[in-house]
Motif scaffolding. Sequence first.
Motif, short mmCIF file in Angstrom:
data_model
loop_
_atom_site.label_atom_id
_atom_site.label_comp_id
_atom_site.label_asym_id
_atom_site.label_seq_id
_atom_site.Cartn_x
_atom_site.Cartn_y
_atom_site.Cartn_z
N LEU A 182 0.83 -1.21 0.00
CA LEU A 182 0.00 0.00 0.00
C LEU A 182 0.87 1.26 0.00
CD1 LEU A 182 -2.80 -1.01 2.55
CD2 LEU A 182 -3.12 -0.58 0.12
N ASP A 183 1.92 1.25 0.80
CA ASP A 183 2.82 2.41 0.85
C ASP A 183 3.48 2.66 -0.49
OD1 ASP A 183 2.23 2.82 3.50
OD2 ASP A 183 4.00 1.76 4.26
N ALA A 184 3.71 1.57 -1.24
CA ALA A 184 4.36 1.69 -2.55
C ALA A 184 3.37 2.00 -3.66
CB ALA A 184 5.12 0.41 -2.87
N GLY A 185 2.09 2.09 -3.29
CA GLY A 185 1.07 2.38 -4.29
C GLY A 185 0.69 1.19 -5.14
N ASN A 186 1.06 -0.01 -4.71
CA ASN A 186 0.76 -1.23 -5.47
C ASN A 186 -0.58 -1.79 -4.99
OD1 ASN A 186 0.72 -3.65 -6.86
ND2 ASN A 186 2.90 -4.08 -6.49
N GLU A 187 -1.67 -1.21 -5.45
CA GLU A 187 -3.00 -1.61 -5.01
C GLU A 187 -3.33 -3.04 -5.42
OE1 GLU A 187 -5.09 -0.06 -3.14
OE2 GLU A 187 -4.12 1.90 -2.98
#
Length: 242
Positions: A182-187
């Motif tokens: 989530l922090d890496a934007g990998n939904e």
Amino acid sequence: MIPLARPPLDDELAASLQRRGDELVRKGADGDGARRAWNGARADRGRLRELLAGMASGIERCMYCGDSLGTSIDHFEPLKEAPLRAFDWLNHLLACSMCNSNEKRDRFPRASCGTPLLVDPSRDDPYDHIRLVLATGRYRWRTERGESTVEVFGLNRSDLVLGRMAAVERTEAMVLARGIALDAGNEAKATRLLVSLLNHPFVDVLYAMVRTADSPGAVTVLEPATVVGLKDPVYGFRIRAS
């Protein structure tokens, strides 16, 4: 044990079960008669098995222990006690052979007033009656029904306790991995991890974490997004992840 949502029957299956139930009533069937009728209803049993598999937690897990594969349809109120409920959809749950044949068998304890003492996960929230202690992997009961449920289904047997303790470590690792995604934007990865969490054995560990996440002094690795996501009906414990 976690709460489960029971889906409605399609009209054809509902009508077939009703006919079979009416026939039991007409014959005044006893336990043996109900068992024979049940064993002879192969097609209906197969369709019920499919519905229960989709209703179960994880990948067709036992609705009692949440560990082993659900291999058979259990009559929650046994045929010996309630032969006329043999084809009652509300009386069917998916169980493993250990919970069904070795632990529960035909036991169905009742209070002195006649009220059943076992928790039905399709009607009750087990959390109201039993609490999983994450540090020990054991269930602690809060009510008389909870005590009977833990005893009858053997929910504190050693293999389950060890499995839950291992599941705590696995669940924490997967939740942390989801937070990183989530922090890496990998939904997409975060969603896959969430579905995987729900499909693992011992999902009751994750359920206990969610239920205690907001408690004062709770020690948990669950980030707010996971708690919210798991309480949302799209991913929640009353709907099997797919």
